[in-house]
Scaffold this active site. Structure first.
Site, PDB file in Angstrom:
ATOM      1  N   GLU A  89       0.837  -1.205   0.000  1.00  0.00           N
ATOM      2  CA  GLU A  89       0.000   0.000   0.000  1.00  0.00           C
ATOM      3  C   GLU A  89       0.869   1.251   0.000  1.00  0.00           C
ATOM      4  OE1 GLU A  89      -2.938   0.314   3.026  1.00  0.00           O
ATOM      5  OE2 GLU A  89      -3.856  -1.634   2.570  1.00  0.00           O
ATOM      6  N   GLN A 111      -3.795   2.903 -26.140  1.00  0.00           N
ATOM      7  CA  GLN A 111      -5.034   2.140 -26.042  1.00  0.00           C
ATOM      8  C   GLN A 111      -6.222   3.111 -26.112  1.00  0.00           C
ATOM      9  OE1 GLN A 111      -5.073  -1.174 -23.167  1.00  0.00           O
ATOM     10  NE2 GLN A 111      -2.981  -0.594 -22.618  1.00  0.00           N
ATOM     11  N   LYS A 165       5.262  -1.159 -42.556  1.00  0.00           N
ATOM     12  CA  LYS A 165       5.502  -2.327 -41.712  1.00  0.00           C
ATOM     13  C   LYS A 165       4.210  -3.092 -41.485  1.00  0.00           C
ATOM     14  CE  LYS A 165       4.511  -0.089 -37.310  1.00  0.00           C
ATOM     15  NZ  LYS A 165       5.016   0.387 -36.032  1.00  0.00           N
ATOM     16  N   ARG A 217       2.611  -5.348 -38.288  1.00  0.00           N
ATOM     17  CA  ARG A 217       2.794  -5.786 -36.901  1.00  0.00           C
ATOM     18  C   ARG A 217       2.069  -7.109 -36.689  1.00  0.00           C
ATOM     19  NH1 ARG A 217       4.547  -2.876 -32.674  1.00  0.00           N
ATOM     20  NH2 ARG A 217       4.230  -0.905 -33.739  1.00  0.00           N
ATOM     21  N   ALA A 231      11.823  -0.756 -29.016  1.00  0.00           N
ATOM     22  CA  ALA A 231      12.762  -0.392 -30.092  1.00  0.00           C
ATOM     23  C   ALA A 231      12.799  -1.410 -31.220  1.00  0.00           C
ATOM     24  CB  ALA A 231      14.168  -0.153 -29.548  1.00  0.00           C
TER      25      ALA A 231
END
Length: 311
Positions: free
Chosen positions: A46, A104, A201, A203, A233
């Protein structure tokens, strides 16, 4: 050092999170002292915080990036904000140079949260009035906040660095993916560079990507890859390797946020990347010797000062 009229800042209180170095630099630019506070962790994990100085009726600025591990750095900030509210602060302002969870920002798959919206709601629940951040991963994230938010972009600072350290017509600007083309073109326009290379690219899994194609000709050129952050990276290293394979002479990487998680330090030490330019929104370990920094403390200090000087 920026010029400051201290009479404008008589109601301003600065509180540091875990990044004391950046917070102190901001305080020095404003000619202020950081407020005394404690932060302790009990044996069960905590967190306990306490603001030791009087903040009643003051405009409080809590300074903290969401350093990895994000949750361990975010939660104390929430407690500090609640402590400021219960200490009768006039306003609670959060300076988050690097805002984690910004990636997100949508439901990319079914039954997944929009995590950046969740964090924005949590900040609102602890009475945060205003947020200052730098180079959000997605500009649309600003719409998730029920309080005012300022997203400072660093195109001008990046352009100034390039003009100072690179000879005119000696380089080309590159975007590591299609999503970063707008940012790369903005900086290219500022430095009067007509040569913009795009790396296409694909992913496959989170934090891993494979370069598929290069749009443009990097042969015999010095390439500056522009991105908003460097995480593991992987993307940047694949891009640099592909550029070198196509004949690039020198590859530099310029990014706002040095997240450097996972195998980032190992990846960035590879020979394909010749130079790394990042800001100090996050702390970087000294083991990387080819890193150059753009200090953002004065930019944040100016932003805080403008809030008071225009009242």
């Amino acid at each position: 050092m920026m010029k400051v009229d201290k009479s404008c800042l008589k109601n301003c209180i600065l509180i540091s999170g875990t990044d004391q170095i950046l917070s102190q630099k901001i305080a020095d630019n404003l000619g202020l002292k950081l407020v005394n506070r404690t932060s302790d962790t009990f044996s069960d994990g905590e967190v306990h915080v306490q603001i030791l100085d009087d903040i009643r009726g003051k405009d409080v600025f809590i300074i903290q990036s969401t350093n990895p591990p994000i949750d361990q750095h975010l939660f104390p900030v929430l407690l500090l904000a609640d402590a400021a509210r219960r200490g009768f602060a006039k306003s609670i302002n959060l300076v988050i140079p690097y805002f984690g969870y910004a990636r997100q920002d949508r439901m990319a798959e079914p039954n997944t949260p929009i995590s950046s919206k969740v964090i924005a709601d949590i900040l609102h629940s602890v009475a945060v009035n205003h947020v200052i951040t730098i180079d959000l991963h997605s500009a649309q994230t600003q719409g998730f906040f029920d309080m005012t938010i300022e997203n400072i972009t660093l195109e001008k600072q990046f352009a100034a660095y390039i003009e100072k350290h690179y000879k005119k017509d000696s380089f080309a600007i590159a975007s590591p993916d299609a999503g970063g083309v707008k940012r790369a073109r903005k900086i290219a326009d500022l430095v009067h560079c007509n040569d913009v290379i795009i790396i296409d690219k694909n992913r496959y899994v989170k934090n891993k990507s494979k370069v598929m194609n290069i749009i443009g000709d990097p042969k015999d050129k010095n390439i500056i890859i522009i991105d908003d952050m460097i995480d593991t990276a992987g993307t940047i290293c694949h891009a640099a390797a592909a550029l070198k394979e196509k004949g690039a002479n020198h590859v530099s990487v310029m990014a706002t946020h040095p997240v450097f998680s996972g195998n980032a330090y190992e990846n960035l030490s590879k020979e394909d990347i010749d130079k790394i330019i990042v800001t100090n929104t996050l702390t970087v370990k000294p083991e990387l010797t080819k890193v150059d920094f753009i200090d953002i403390s004065e930019i944040l200090a100016e932003n805080i000062y403008q809030i008071f000087s225009h009242k």
